[in-house]
Design a protein around this motif. Structure first.
Motif, mmCIF file in Angstrom:
data_model
loop_
_atom_site.group_PDB
_atom_site.id
_atom_site.type_symbol
_atom_site.label_atom_id
_atom_site.label_comp_id
_atom_site.label_asym_id
_atom_site.label_seq_id
_atom_site.Cartn_x
_atom_site.Cartn_y
_atom_site.Cartn_z
ATOM 1 N N ALA A 340 0.868 -1.185 0.000
ATOM 2 C CA ALA A 340 0.000 0.000 0.000
ATOM 3 C C ALA A 340 0.902 1.232 0.000
ATOM 4 O O ALA A 340 1.573 1.510 0.989
ATOM 5 N N PRO A 341 0.981 1.981 -1.096
ATOM 6 C CA PRO A 341 1.993 3.036 -1.238
ATOM 7 C C PRO A 341 1.744 4.236 -0.340
ATOM 8 O O PRO A 341 0.606 4.593 -0.043
ATOM 9 N N GLU A 342 2.843 4.850 0.065
ATOM 10 C CA GLU A 342 2.759 6.110 0.813
ATOM 11 C C GLU A 342 2.994 7.305 -0.099
ATOM 12 O O GLU A 342 2.284 8.295 -0.024
ATOM 13 N N PHE A 343 4.000 7.216 -0.951
ATOM 14 C CA PHE A 343 4.324 8.308 -1.863
ATOM 15 C C PHE A 343 3.854 7.970 -3.273
ATOM 16 O O PHE A 343 3.678 6.802 -3.626
ATOM 17 N N ALA A 344 3.711 9.002 -4.099
ATOM 18 C CA ALA A 344 3.179 8.807 -5.446
ATOM 19 C C ALA A 344 4.038 7.843 -6.260
ATOM 20 O O ALA A 344 3.511 6.993 -6.996
ATOM 21 N N PHE A 345 5.361 7.913 -6.122
ATOM 22 C CA PHE A 345 6.218 7.049 -6.938
ATOM 23 C C PHE A 345 6.080 5.577 -6.565
ATOM 24 O O PHE A 345 6.454 4.696 -7.337
ATOM 25 N N GLU A 346 5.523 5.301 -5.388
ATOM 26 C CA GLU A 346 5.358 3.905 -4.967
ATOM 27 C C GLU A 346 4.137 3.245 -5.610
ATOM 28 O O GLU A 346 3.906 2.055 -5.395
ATOM 29 N N HIS A 347 3.376 4.004 -6.385
ATOM 30 C CA HIS A 347 2.302 3.405 -7.176
ATOM 31 C C HIS A 347 2.838 2.725 -8.438
ATOM 32 O O HIS A 347 2.128 1.933 -9.051
ATOM 33 N N ASP A 348 4.050 3.042 -8.829
ATOM 34 C CA ASP A 348 4.641 2.498 -10.048
ATOM 35 C C ASP A 348 4.972 1.025 -9.839
ATOM 36 O O ASP A 348 5.835 0.684 -9.013
ATOM 37 N N VAL A 349 4.286 0.152 -10.573
ATOM 38 C CA VAL A 349 4.457 -1.285 -10.369
ATOM 39 C C VAL A 349 5.879 -1.723 -10.699
ATOM 40 O O VAL A 349 6.417 -2.639 -10.071
ATOM 41 N N ASP A 350 6.517 -1.070 -11.669
ATOM 42 C CA ASP A 350 7.902 -1.418 -11.977
ATOM 43 C C ASP A 350 8.815 -1.130 -10.784
ATOM 44 O O ASP A 350 9.757 -1.888 -10.502
ATOM 45 N N ASN A 351 8.544 -0.038 -10.068
ATOM 46 C CA ASN A 351 9.316 0.257 -8.860
ATOM 47 C C ASN A 351 9.097 -0.815 -7.795
ATOM 48 O O ASN A 351 10.039 -1.242 -7.116
ATOM 49 N N ILE A 352 7.848 -1.250 -7.640
ATOM 50 C CA ILE A 352 7.547 -2.291 -6.648
ATOM 51 C C ILE A 352 8.221 -3.601 -7.039
ATOM 52 O O ILE A 352 8.811 -4.297 -6.195
ATOM 53 N N ARG A 353 8.160 -3.924 -8.320
ATOM 54 C CA ARG A 353 8.785 -5.165 -8.806
ATOM 55 C C ARG A 353 10.294 -5.140 -8.575
ATOM 56 O O ARG A 353 10.890 -6.140 -8.143
ATOM 57 N N ARG A 354 10.913 -3.995 -8.859
ATOM 58 C CA ARG A 354 12.346 -3.870 -8.632
ATOM 59 C C ARG A 354 12.685 -4.016 -7.152
ATOM 60 O O ARG A 354 13.641 -4.723 -6.775
ATOM 61 N N ALA A 355 11.895 -3.363 -6.279
ATOM 62 C CA ALA A 355 12.131 -3.454 -4.840
ATOM 63 C C ALA A 355 11.973 -4.891 -4.347
ATOM 64 O O ALA A 355 12.756 -5.361 -3.513
ATOM 65 N N ALA A 356 10.969 -5.601 -4.860
ATOM 66 C CA ALA A 356 10.767 -6.995 -4.449
ATOM 67 C C ALA A 356 11.977 -7.844 -4.810
ATOM 68 O O ALA A 356 12.390 -8.722 -4.039
ATOM 69 N N THR A 357 12.561 -7.577 -5.964
ATOM 70 C CA THR A 357 13.763 -8.309 -6.368
ATOM 71 C C THR A 357 14.933 -7.974 -5.449
ATOM 72 O O THR A 357 15.659 -8.874 -4.984
ATOM 73 N N GLU A 358 15.127 -6.695 -5.154
ATOM 74 C CA GLU A 358 16.239 -6.281 -4.301
ATOM 75 C C GLU A 358 16.098 -6.824 -2.891
ATOM 76 O O GLU A 358 17.095 -7.185 -2.250
ATOM 77 N N PHE A 359 14.865 -6.886 -2.383
ATOM 78 C CA PHE A 359 14.630 -7.407 -1.039
ATOM 79 C C PHE A 359 14.474 -8.935 -1.007
ATOM 80 O O PHE A 359 14.201 -9.508 0.043
#
Length: 592
Positions: A340-359
């Motif tokens: 559940a995003p806090e900032f506008a850029f956290e709505h970007d699914v590519d950003n979420i996908r990248r973060a999931a890979t890094e974590f």
């Protein structure tokens, strides 16, 4: 509390609505009657009817929003419709005609029964009629005030808003009764101003709908209400820290101590039934899994983790979630991360996908960009964990970090209740490094600090913040504890501050071991170089994972950057970051 007061004031101001003018002569006819027999029943009937009409509107809006992926579209259509009724009085009049006709019939009935000695019953009927006549006049405005409440679902807060609005409208009516014809004349004189205000609001609402539909500001709907259409009222809302209806209202909870071990013979934990697991249908996308449903998860023990990838408190829990998912997946545990995003850029699914890979997250992730699952769970925090048994019942919840051993015991207990094969005893001990390391031991850590003016506190640069335009800022002198400031040319927006020219700096006097800062590169994606200092010198061994010993680093993507991990005991330090390139966007400080 401020939002309730503003809603009450919005109700009071409904008396400027021009279409109430024909109602007032009937009301003034009762002004000379006894208060208990005439005025009080009339006000009660009006307030009850007004609140009932508003409740039906709010329930209808709530149904539309919960209609899965189509809810957002329906909500936008309804909002646009409210805007048109404000802009086009003819449309509002046409829609009001059935209620006005009913109200007029009741008014004639009550007037015929009352005579000179009006009864409480006839006055109550007149109040009902007044409520029916009044509601269409304020309907568009009321609809805007309650849009957020409808999006958030039925709750005590929604009922309180409705009651406050109806009480405000009743106050206006009471004023009209006591002051009489003078108010009636003033209302006639305000007719032109009232129409102008309605039309300006209508244009603003329609423009907002277009912006939301185009995704120009993913957080705008959460901040839209009639109480937010003027600068003064918006300032009051900011001071109140009122929760946003469609966006998460609270920061991550401070970490609780992480108990490392639990006696093997510890007694079973009493786990009450907290209700059925809500639907997961509101997810806008799923990562690492096809869509999952509450019904399809029956027979499994489920752990729901509400997180967002730039939240340091969430990051610190991820090693344990990964370890539990791996250890117990063959015994019937399903871990689901609800992003559940806090900032506008956290709505970007590519950003979420990248973060999931890094974590290194390989368990299912529900992308909750519309906060549908967040609302269904009535959640308010990042991170938040909900433990669900094999029958689909919520048995426990935990907000914030820590208590990992107890959480694992609850997982084991729920698996045992479900008849899962026995697992080896003991608690997981994941390897934790970088930003995921638990916070330093201190009772006085500096608080999470937002840079955008929407939630900023303790900003100390001389002259204060100027909103939404470039301005030259200077460092505060002196820099007090937990105070911060900007240096150079910055544009402070609601959610972030953007550097307009190279050489800009941010300074902060903090008390913590770790200092993290959520940053993003320039709008064109070009990386931004930076240099960090602590107490006036390069950090050396106190550098973070995203800086080197000289304090150098680069902002290449939108994420949380760990800039300092100060050696030694937790204490007071002065932090400074200088950006060697323009365009960087700064969002929030967090500490550990």
């Amino acid at each position: 509390m401020t939002i309730v007061l503003l809603t009450y004031l919005a109700g009071v101001l409904t008396i400027i609505s021009p279409c109430i003018l024909p109602v007032l002569p009937f009301v003034f006819a009762r002004a000379e009657g006894a208060f208990v027999r005439s005025t009080l029943p009339l006000l009660a009937g009006m307030a009850i009817t007004f609140a009932l009409v508003a409740s039906l509107a709010a329930l209808g809006g709530g149904w539309a929003v919960h209609a899965n992926q189509y809810g957002r579209i329906i909500a936008l259509v309804v909002l646009a419709f409210f805007g048109l009724t404000l802009l086009l009085p003819q449309l509002a009049d046409a829609l009001a005609r059935p209620l006005v006709a009913l109200g007029a019939r009741l008014t004639r009935s009550a007037d015929g029964e009352g005579g000179e000695q009006s009864s409480p019953a006839s006055s109550f009927v007149l109040g009902i009629a007044t409520g029916l006549l009044w509601a269409p006049c304020a309907g568009p405005i009321l609809g805007l005030v309650l849009t957020g409440a409808a999006l958030n679902g039925a709750s005590v807060g929604t009922s309180l808003l409705l009651l406050a609005y109806a009480a405000g409208a009743a106050t206006s009516l009471a004023l009209a009764l006591f002051v009489g014809g003078r108010v009636f004349g003033a209302l006639k004189r305000s007719l032109g101003a009232g129409e102008w205000i309605r039309r300006v609001l209508g244009v603003a609402v329609l423009a907002s709908v277009v912006a939301i539909a185009l995704g120009l500001d993913t957080g705008f709907l959460s901040r839209l209400s009639i109480a937010g259409t003027t600068g003064v009222e918006q300032s009051l809302l900011s001071l109140s820290h009122a929760p946003n209806p469609t966006a998460p209202p609270a920061d991550a909870v401070q970490a609780a101590p992480a108990d490392a071990t639990v006696p093997a013979n510890a007694a079973a934990i009493v786990l009450p039934d907290e209700g059925a697991m809500p639907s997961l249908d509101g997810a806008t996308e799923w990562l690492n899994s096809p869509p999952l449903t509450a019904a399809g998860l029956r027979g499994k023990v489920v752990l729901i983790d509400f997180w967002t990838y730039s939240c340091v408190n969430c990051i610190r829990t991820l090693p344990y979630l990964r370890a539990w998912a791996d250890k117990y997946k063959d015994r019937g545990l399903v871990v689901i991360g609800v992003h559940a995003p806090e900032f506008a850029f956290e709505h970007d699914v590519d950003n979420i996908r990248r973060a999931a890979t890094e974590f290194k997250i390989d368990y299912p992730i529900a992308v909750d960009n519309d906060y549908s699952i967040w609302r269904a769970f009535h959640n308010e925090y990042w991170p938040a964990h909900y433990f669900i048994d094999a029958k689909g019942r919520i048995r426990h919840h935990h907000f914030g970090e820590g208590e990992y051993a107890q959480s694992e015991r609850i997982i084991q207990q729920l698996l045992a209740e479900a008849g899962a094969p026995a697992v080896a005893g003991g608690m997981v001990q994941p390897e934790v490094t970088g930003a995921a390391l638990a916070a330093g031991r201190s009772d006085a850590l500096s608080p999470e600090t937002y840079v955008g003016y929407g939630r900023a506190e303790h900003f100390a640069s001389p002259g204060g913040a100027v909103h939404d335009r470039n301005r030259d800022y200077a460092a505060p002198q002196p820099l007090d504890a937990n105070a911060w400031g900007l240096v150079g040319t910055w544009n402070i927006a609601e959610e972030k501050a953007r550097l307009a020219a190279a050489g800009g700096r941010i300074v902060y006097r903090f008390h913590a071991r770790d200092l993290n800062l959520v940053l993003g590169p320039a709008a064109d994606g070009k990386p931004v170089r930076f240099r960090v200092r602590v107490d006036g010198v390069a950090p050396g061994g106190s550098h973070g994972v995203d800086t080197d010993a000289d304090g150098a680093g680069t902002v290449s993507q939108q994420q949380l950057y760990q800039l300092l991990r100060v050696k030694g005991d937790v204490g007071d330090h002065t932090f400074e970051i200088e950006f060697l390139d323009p365009g960087v966007e700064a969002y929030a400080f967090t500490f550990g």
